[in-house]
Design a protein around this motif. Structure first.
Motif, short mmCIF file in Angstrom:
data_model
loop_
_atom_site.label_atom_id
_atom_site.label_comp_id
_atom_site.label_asym_id
_atom_site.label_seq_id
_atom_site.Cartn_x
_atom_site.Cartn_y
_atom_site.Cartn_z
N ALA A 221 0.76 -1.22 0.04
CA ALA A 221 0.27 -0.06 -0.31
C ALA A 221 0.44 1.00 0.26
CB ALA A 221 -0.96 -0.45 0.94
N HIS A 222 2.21 1.62 1.23
CA HIS A 222 3.02 2.26 0.63
C HIS A 222 4.23 2.12 0.36
CE1 HIS A 222 -0.53 3.84 3.49
NE2 HIS A 222 -0.40 2.50 4.40
N ARG A 223 4.75 1.58 0.21
CA ARG A 223 6.00 1.07 -0.20
C ARG A 223 6.97 1.31 1.05
NH1 ARG A 223 2.77 0.84 -3.56
NH2 ARG A 223 2.55 1.43 -5.81
N PRO A 224 8.01 -0.21 0.88
CA PRO A 224 8.51 -0.51 1.69
C PRO A 224 9.90 0.38 2.67
CG PRO A 224 8.80 -1.98 -0.36
CD PRO A 224 8.16 -0.64 -0.33
N MET A 225 9.80 1.74 2.23
CA MET A 225 10.61 3.16 2.28
C MET A 225 9.74 4.13 3.05
SD MET A 225 13.19 2.30 0.98
CE MET A 225 13.19 0.65 1.14
N SER A 226 8.46 3.65 3.11
CA SER A 226 7.02 4.19 3.78
C SER A 226 7.48 4.40 5.14
CB SER A 226 6.33 4.27 3.35
OG SER A 226 5.91 2.78 3.69
N GLN A 227 6.88 5.28 5.80
CA GLN A 227 6.68 5.90 7.54
C GLN A 227 6.16 4.34 7.74
OE1 GLN A 227 8.80 7.42 9.00
NE2 GLN A 227 8.68 6.77 10.61
N GLU A 228 4.79 3.84 7.11
CA GLU A 228 4.25 2.87 8.32
C GLU A 228 4.68 1.16 7.60
OE1 GLU A 228 1.33 5.77 6.23
OE2 GLU A 228 3.61 5.49 5.39
N TYR A 229 5.90 1.39 6.84
CA TYR A 229 6.29 -0.11 6.56
C TYR A 229 7.34 0.07 7.95
CZ TYR A 229 9.16 -3.63 4.49
OH TYR A 229 9.24 -5.47 3.74
N LEU A 230 8.09 1.29 8.28
CA LEU A 230 9.02 0.91 8.90
C LEU A 230 8.77 0.78 9.96
CD1 LEU A 230 11.77 3.45 6.96
CD2 LEU A 230 11.59 1.16 6.90
N GLU A 231 7.10 1.68 10.44
CA GLU A 231 7.14 2.02 11.82
C GLU A 231 6.40 0.44 12.15
OE1 GLU A 231 6.92 3.95 14.76
OE2 GLU A 231 8.04 4.81 13.34
N ASN A 232 5.90 -0.65 11.10
CA ASN A 232 5.50 -1.95 11.55
C ASN A 232 6.74 -2.63 11.59
OD1 ASN A 232 2.83 -3.45 9.84
ND2 ASN A 232 3.82 -4.16 11.20
N ILE A 233 7.72 -2.43 11.46
CA ILE A 233 9.21 -3.15 11.59
C ILE A 233 8.97 -2.92 13.46
CG2 ILE A 233 11.43 -3.66 11.26
CD1 ILE A 233 11.54 -3.22 8.42
N ARG A 234 9.06 -1.80 13.62
CA ARG A 234 9.01 -1.36 15.33
C ARG A 234 8.42 -2.26 16.21
NH1 ARG A 234 12.48 2.55 15.40
NH2 ARG A 234 13.31 3.95 13.53
N LEU A 235 6.92 -2.10 15.62
CA LEU A 235 5.75 -3.12 16.16
C LEU A 235 6.32 -4.24 16.22
CD1 LEU A 235 2.25 -2.11 15.68
CD2 LEU A 235 3.41 -4.41 15.39
N VAL A 236 6.43 -4.76 15.14
CA VAL A 236 7.67 -6.18 15.69
C VAL A 236 8.55 -6.46 15.77
CG1 VAL A 236 7.57 -8.56 13.80
CG2 VAL A 236 6.32 -7.17 12.80
N ASP A 237 9.15 -5.53 15.79
CA ASP A 237 10.36 -5.99 17.77
C ASP A 237 9.80 -6.59 18.32
OD1 ASP A 237 13.31 -5.71 17.36
OD2 ASP A 237 12.82 -4.05 18.29
N SER A 238 8.55 -5.17 19.16
CA SER A 238 8.69 -4.73 19.95
C SER A 238 7.13 -5.79 21.11
CB SER A 238 7.85 -3.75 20.40
OG SER A 238 6.80 -3.70 19.90
N GLY A 239 6.88 -5.92 19.86
CA GLY A 239 6.15 -7.74 19.90
C GLY A 239 6.52 -8.92 20.56
N VAL A 240 7.91 -8.96 19.19
CA VAL A 240 7.84 -10.28 19.58
C VAL A 240 9.17 -10.05 21.08
CG1 VAL A 240 10.79 -11.94 18.96
CG2 VAL A 240 8.81 -10.89 16.94
N LYS A 241 9.74 -9.22 21.43
CA LYS A 241 10.14 -9.13 22.41
C LYS A 241 9.04 -9.19 23.88
CE LYS A 241 12.67 -5.47 25.43
NZ LYS A 241 12.73 -4.34 25.86
N GLU A 242 7.98 -9.15 23.65
CA GLU A 242 7.35 -9.51 24.77
C GLU A 242 6.61 -10.69 24.79
OE1 GLU A 242 2.76 -7.50 26.56
OE2 GLU A 242 4.20 -6.61 24.90
N LEU A 243 6.78 -11.42 23.44
CA LEU A 243 6.11 -12.04 23.15
C LEU A 243 7.10 -13.20 24.09
CD1 LEU A 243 4.24 -14.46 22.52
CD2 LEU A 243 4.83 -14.17 19.96
N VAL A 244 8.36 -13.42 23.84
CA VAL A 244 9.64 -14.18 23.93
C VAL A 244 9.80 -13.83 25.71
CG1 VAL A 244 12.24 -14.02 24.55
CG2 VAL A 244 10.61 -13.90 22.62
N SER A 245 9.54 -12.50 26.44
CA SER A 245 9.27 -12.47 27.99
C SER A 245 8.25 -13.67 28.46
CB SER A 245 8.92 -10.37 27.99
OG SER A 245 8.92 -11.11 29.77
#
Length: 924
Positions: A221-245
Motif C-alpha cells: 500500500a505505501h512502499r517499503p521506504m514508507s513510514q508505515e512499513y518501517l514503523e510496522n517493523i518496530r511494532l513487530v520487534d517490540s511484539g516479539v520481545k514481549e512474546l519471548v518474555s
C-alpha cells in the motif's frame, strides 16, 4: 465448414503443444513412500517459536536508519548477543505460499501447483508442523489452512482473522500483526488457568507459528521506504520481545525454547514481489535459544563480498547464509522431529550449538532422508522403463549407495565426526543431482516428439498457404491415390509400433498424445507433397530475388522478436526500423502526413519499451497518466466529431454515444486521481469511484456494439481506454491502416475502397478476394510485431508476476488474488484487442480472407514458439529456468489466445445491438 474444422484442429494441436511443456518441465517432483528419518540423540529444545514477518526485506531489518540507530532494537540485540543470524535466500516465485512451503516443508513449491490454488497446495506434502506433536498457528487465512489440511491427524490448530481485514486501503495494516500478538498473549495467559492446555504445552516437539502480514500489506500500500512499513517493523520487534518474555516466564525459563525469526520473501522499492530481484530474494534469518550458537565475533573478513555487511554495520558478527529450504531441517533438528519427507534442504550446522556427535548424527539423518527420495524416484523410473533402455545414475548406483551409508556409519562410530559430516554432504549432493536426473529422465524423448509434431504442423500450414492461397492448386492424379494408400498404411504401422512401445513402458496417457500426434500431422504433410513439387517446378516463373529477400527479412524479424523477450530495447530498434519503412518503400511522397505521423508515434511509443517500466510508477504517476490520457482521448473524440460534421453523415445514436463516451472518459480520468488522494489520506476506496470503475469495465464490451459498424465509427468506440499507452498505440494503428491503403494503390491492387466507406458488417465480395502476395507476409509480420509491442508496452506479465495490486485499487483494495489477477489480465488484453481490431480492418480493406493472413501469422508465431522451445533450460539459477519456460508459455498462449481473440474482435467490429431505431442526422 472446412475452415471451422481447420480452426478447431489447429486449436487442438496448439493446446497439446502448450500442455506438453507442463508434462516436460512442470511435473511434480514429489514422491511418496519414504521412511521418516530422525537423529537418535535427544534434541536441545522442547518447543519452537517460528515468527514469519511476511514481506520483510533483509536490508529493512538489518540496515540502520539515517541516524545510525536500528529500527528493531530487540532483534538487533539478539544478533549481537544471544543468537546467530544470516540471510535466507528465497527462490522465484517470491510469493507467500511458495515461501512458506519452502520454510516449513523444506522443498520449493511444486511448479505444477502454481496455477491450481492459492490458499491450499493441491499436492500432499509433509511439513515440520505435521511431524510435530502439536502446532498452534496464528495469522492469515491465506497461509495457515494448507498446513492444517496437509497434516495427518488433528494436531495442527489454526487461528485466523477474517479475510476482509487484508485491506490495502486500511488506515493501519499493522493491526493485522497486533491481532496476532494479542491472540497469542491471550492463548498463553489462558494456559495458566487451563490445566489440559498447559499439559499439552509442557510436552516436547511443540511448535508455535506466528504469521505476520502487516509488513507485506503496508509495503504494497505505501512502499517499503514508507513510514508505515518501517514503523510496522518496530511494532513487530517490540511484539516479539514481549512474546519471548511471556514464553520464557510461562515455562519457568527452562532454556528449552528455540526461536526462529525470518520472512517468506522481500519486496521491491515499488511495493511488489514475485520476481528475482535481490530485494525480493534476500530475507532475514535470526535463530536463538535452545541449541543455537550465541553471537560469534569475527576479526577477519568474511567470505561474503556483496557489500551488505558494511552497509548493515555487521562486519564483526559472523553471518551464516542459507537457502530457504534449509530452515526446515534446522527446525526439525532443534526439536527432534523427523525432517519433512520431501525436504531438499541441507542442515546448516553453523547455527547448532551442540556436540559434534549430535551434528554428525543430524547430518546423517538429513542425508538418508534425501537418499530415500532418490531411491523411490529411481525405483519408479526403473519400473516404467524397459530394462535394456534403463540407464541408472552412475554416481549413485545401488552399490555406491551402500558404500556411502556404511562408510558414514563407521566414521560416526569411530568418532571421526568431521569426515562423517563431509561424506554426508557429498551424499546429499549426489542424491539431489540424482533426483534431478530421474525427474528429467524422459525429457529428451518427449522433447523430440513435440519438436517433430511442431515442425510437421508448421510445414503443413505452409503447404496449405501455397495450395489454397498462392495459385498452386492442381487436380489429383491416379499416382496420388496410390501414394495416399501407401501413406495410410505407413501411418497405421507407425501408430501401432509407437502404441505398443508406450504400453510396454506403462507410460502415462499424455505420452500417447505427444508421441502419436506427429503421425497424423506428417501424414497430412506428405499427402500434400505434390504442392511442394509444383512449387519447385514453377521456380523459373517466381521472383526468386524478392522471395529470398522476404525470407531473409522475416527471419531477421523473428530473431528480433525473440531477442525482445530478453532485451526490451530490441522493440525500440524494431519501431525505429518500421518508422523508416514508408520512406524506403516509396510511400512517403504519397502520404506525407501519415508517414510523418507514423515516425512520430513510433518514436513516442518507443518510450514505453523500457523493461517493466510501469512497475516503477507510483499510484500518483498512474493517476497523472490517466488524466493526461483522458485529455488526449477527449481531444481525439472532439476532433472526430468536428470531422464528421464537416465530411460525413452520422447516425443520431452514434452522435449521442460519442458525446456520452467523451463525458465518461472525463469522469474516468478523474477517478484515479480521486482514489489516489483518498488512499493517501487513509480514507479508503470511495464507493462512487468503485462503482464507476466496475461500470466502466462492464460497459467496455457492450457499448461498442451499439455504434455504427462503419470502420472509423466502430474503432473509435473500441479504443477508448484509461492509460497513455493504448491511445498512442491506437494512433499508430489508425495510421497503419491508412498506409496499407496507400501500399495497395502503389501496387496496383484492384478493389481498393475509401476507408470512410468501409463497413465491418458488409461481407467481402468473394469475387474480389485476391490471392496472397509477398507483401502480405510483411502485413502479417507487422501484426505479430505490434502484438508483442502491445504485450510488453504496459508492464504486462511483469506486473502479474510481481502481483502489484496498486494497479487495481480503483476496483478493490481488499486482498483477493483471483479478482486482482483477472483485472491485471484484462489490462494486458486491452492493447491486444486494439491491434486485433486493426488487423481485422486491414483484412477487410485489403480484400483478403481472414484465413489467409492469419495462416501466415500462425507460421510466424509457431516459428517463435519452436525457437523458445529449444531455449528452455533446466540448469542455472531458478530465475533463468523459470524465465526460459515462461517465454515458451507466453508465445504458445499468444497463439492460442489470438485464435480465440479473433472471434471476439470479429464480434466487436462487425456485431451491432440496436436498442432503438436510429435516424441518420445530416449536419448543416
Amino acid at each position: 465448414m472446412r475452415m471451422i474444422m481447420f480452426f478447431l484442429v489447429g486449436l487442438l494441436v496448439h493446446v497439446i503443444f502448450f500442455i506438453s511443456i507442463f508434462d516436460i518441465y512442470f511435473t511434480s517432483p514429489l514422491v511418496h513412500g519414504m521412511a521418516p528419518q530422525v537423529s537418535p540423540l535427544p534434541p536441545p529444545a522442547s518447543r519452537l517459536l517460528l515468527v514469519v514477518a511476511d514481506g520483510l526485506r533483509a536490508d529493512s531489518l538489518y540496515k540502520p536508519d539515517a541516524n545510525g540507530s536500528t529500527r528493531a532494537p530487540y532483534l538487533r540485540s539478539v544478533m549481537e548477543e544471544t543468537g546467530s543470524w544470516g540471510v535466507s535466500h528465497t527462490r522465484v516465485p517470491t510469493e507467500s505460499r511458495p515461501g512458506h512451503v519452502a520454510l516449513i516443508a523444506g522443498f520449493y513449491e511444486d511448479v505444477s501447483a502454481v496455477a491450481k490454488g492459492w490458499k491450499e497446495n493441491p499436492v500432499e506434502f509433509d511439513s515440520v508442523f505435521n511431524e510435530s506433536r502439536h502446532t498452534w498457528c496464528w495469522g492469515s487465512p491465506d497461509i495457515l489452512p494448507m498446513f492444517a489440511k496437509g497434516a495427518s491427524g488433528d494436531h495442527v490448530y489454526t487461528y485466523t482473522y477474517p479475510a476482509e481485514r487484508e485491506d490495502f486501503a486500511s488506515t493501519d495494516a499493522s493491526r493485522l500483526d497486533t491481532w496476532v500478538f494479542d491472540e497469542v498473549k491471550s492463548f498463553l495467559q489462558s494456559a495458566r488457568v487451563n490445566s489440559s492446555l498447559m499439559s499439552s504445552l509442557q510436552k516436547d516437539q511443540n511448535v508455535f507459528f506466528l504469521h505476520l502480514l502487516g509488513i507485506d500489506t503496508n509495503g504494497h500500500a505505501h512502499r517499503p521506504m514508507s513510514q508505515e512499513y518501517l514503523e510496522n517493523i518496530r511494532l513487530v520487534d517490540s511484539g516479539v520481545k514481549e512474546l519471548v518474555s511471556m514464553v520464557e516466564d510461562l515455562f519457568g525459563n527452562d532454556g528449552r525454547t528455540a526461536y526462529v525469526f525470518t520472512s517468506d520473501h522481500g519486496m521491491t522499492n515499488w511495493g511488489s514481489h514475485g520476481a528475482g530481484h535481490p530485494s525480493e530474494t534476500l530475507t532475514p534469518l535470526l535463530v536463538w535459544g535452545a541449541g543455537v550458537h550465541t553471537a560469534q565475533r569475527v576479526t577477519e573478513p568474511q567470505k561474503y563480498s556483496d557489500g551488505y555487511l558494511q552497509e548493515w554495520q555487521l562486519e564483526g558478527l559472523r553471518r551464516v547464509d542459507v537457502n530457504q529450504a534449509d530452515i526446515a531441517p534446522l527446525m526439525s533438528s532443534l526439536i527432534g522431529v523427523p525432517i519433512p519427507l520431501n525436504s531438499v534442504g541441507v542442515l546448516p550446522l553453523q547455527y547448532l550449538n551442540n556436540s559434534d556427535q549430535f551434528k554428525a548424527e543430524s547430518m546423517y539423518s538429513n542425508a538418508i532422508q534425501i537418499l530415500e527420495q532418490f531411491k523411490v524416484k529411481m525405483a519408479q523410473k526403473k519400473e516404467t522403463t524397459l530394462s535394456f533402455l534403463f540407464t541408472p545414475y552412475q554416481l549413485l548406483t545401488e552399490s555406491r549407495q551402500a558404500e556411502f551409508i556404511n562408510k558414514a556409519r563407521v566414521l560416526i562410530q569411530l568418532e571421526e565426526y568431521e569426515e562423517a559430516i563431509s561424506l554426508c554432504r557429498s551424499l546429499i549432493g549426489h542424491a539431489l543431482e540424482g533426483l534431478s536426473y530421474y525427474h528429467t529422465y524422459d525429457r529428451f524423448f518427449l522433447g523430440c516428439s513435440v519438436v517433430l509434431g511442431f515442425t510437421g504442423w508448421t510445414s503443413y500450414v505452409v503447404l496449405v498457404i501455397l495450395k489454397t492461397h498462392a495459385s498452386l492448386r492442381r487436380p489429383p492424379t491416379p499416382t496420388d491415390q496410390v501414394s495416399s494408400k501407401t501413406l495410410w498404411w505407413m501411418g497405421v504401422g507407425a501408430t501401432l509400433l509407437i502404441g505398443m512401445f508406450l504400453i510396454i513402458q506403462r507410460s502415462p496417457v499424455t505420452y500417447y498424445i505427444y508421441c502419436l500426434l506427429p503421425v497424423p500431422v506428417w501424414y497430412s504433410v506428405l499427402k500434400e507433397f505434390g504442392t511442394l513439387t509444383d512449387l519447385v517446378r514453377s521456380y523459373s516463373s517466381l521472383p526468386l530475388g524478392k522471395c529470398f529477400g522476404y525470407f531473409a527479412l522475416v527471419t531477421f524479424g523473428i530473431e528480433l522478436l525473440v531477442l525482445s523477450f530478453f532485451y526490451r530495447a530490441m522493440l525500440t530498434v524494431g519501431l525505429a526500423v518500421l518508422s523508416l519503412w514508408p520512406l524506403l518503400s516509396g510511400l512517403y511522397s504519397k502520404a506525407k502526413y501519415s508517414n510523418f505521423s507514423t515516425t512520430l508515434q513510433q518514436c513516442f511509443l518507443a518510450l514505453f519499451k523500457k523493461k517493466n517500466n510501469i512497475k516503477y510508477l507510483s499510484l500518483f504517476l498512474s493517476s497523472l497518466c490517466s488524466t493526461c490520457a483522458g485529455v488526449l482521448s477527449l481531444f481525439i473524440s472532439t476532433f472526430y466529431l468536428w470531422l464528421a460534421r464537416k465530411r460525413t453523415t452520422l447516425h443520431l445514436t452514434d452522435r449521442y454515444l460519442l458525446i456520452f463516451q467523451m463525458l465518461h472518459v472525463a469522469v474516468c480520468a478523474y477517478v484515479p486521481t480521486s482514489t489516489h488522494s483518498s488512499l493517501q489520506l487513509k480514507q479508503g476506496l470511495p464507493l462512487l469511484n468503485q462503482m464507476i470503475s466496475w461500470t466502466t469495465l462492464g460497459s467496455s464490451l457492450f457499448v461498442p456494439l451499439l455504434s455504427s459498424t462503419r470502420l472509423f465509427h466502430r474503432l473509435l468506440k473500441i479504443v477508448r481506454s484509461e492509460a497513455l499507452f493504448p491511445p498512442v498505440l491506437s494512433w499508430l494503428m489508425f495510421v497503419w491502416i491508412n498506409i496499407e491503403q496507400e501500399a495497395m494503390l502503389s501496387q496496383g491492387i484492384s478493389g481498393r475502397q475509401e476507408l470512410s466507406t468501409l463497413d465491418f458488417s458488409e461481407n467481402i465480395d468473394i469475387t474480389k478476394i485476391r490471392q496472397l502476395k509477398l507483401d502480405d507476409i510483411r502485413r502479417s509480420y507487422f501484426f505479430v510485431f505490434f502484438i508483442i509491442t502491445a504485450f510488453f508496452g504496459t508492464g504486462n506479465i511483469a506486473s502479474i508476476n510481481s502481483f502489484d495490486p496498486a494497479s487495481v485499487y480503483c476496483f478493490l483494495t481488499v486482498f483477493n488474488p483471483f479478482i486482482m489477477g483477472g483485472l491485471m489480465m484484462w489490462k494486458v488484453i486491452i492493447p491486444f484487442i486494439i491491434v486485433m481490431c486493426t488487423f481485422e480492418t486491414i483484412q477487410v480493406s485489403t480484400q483478403l480472407s481472414s484465413r489467409s493472413l492469419f495462416l501466415i501469422v500462425l507460421v510466424i508465431s509457431d516459428l517463435m514458439a519452436l525457437h523458445f522451445f529449444f531455449l528452455v533450460q533446466d540448469y542455472g539459477s531458478w530465475l533463468d529456468i523459470g524465465t526460459s519456460i515462461s517465454h515458451y508459455v507466453i508465445v504458445m498462449s499468444m497463439t492460442i489466445f489470438l485464435m480465440l481473440l479473433s472471434l471476439m474482435t470479429h464480434i466487436l467490429t462487425s456485431g451491432r445491438v440496436s436498442l432503438w431505431r436510429t435516424r441518420k442526422m445530416h449536419f448543416p
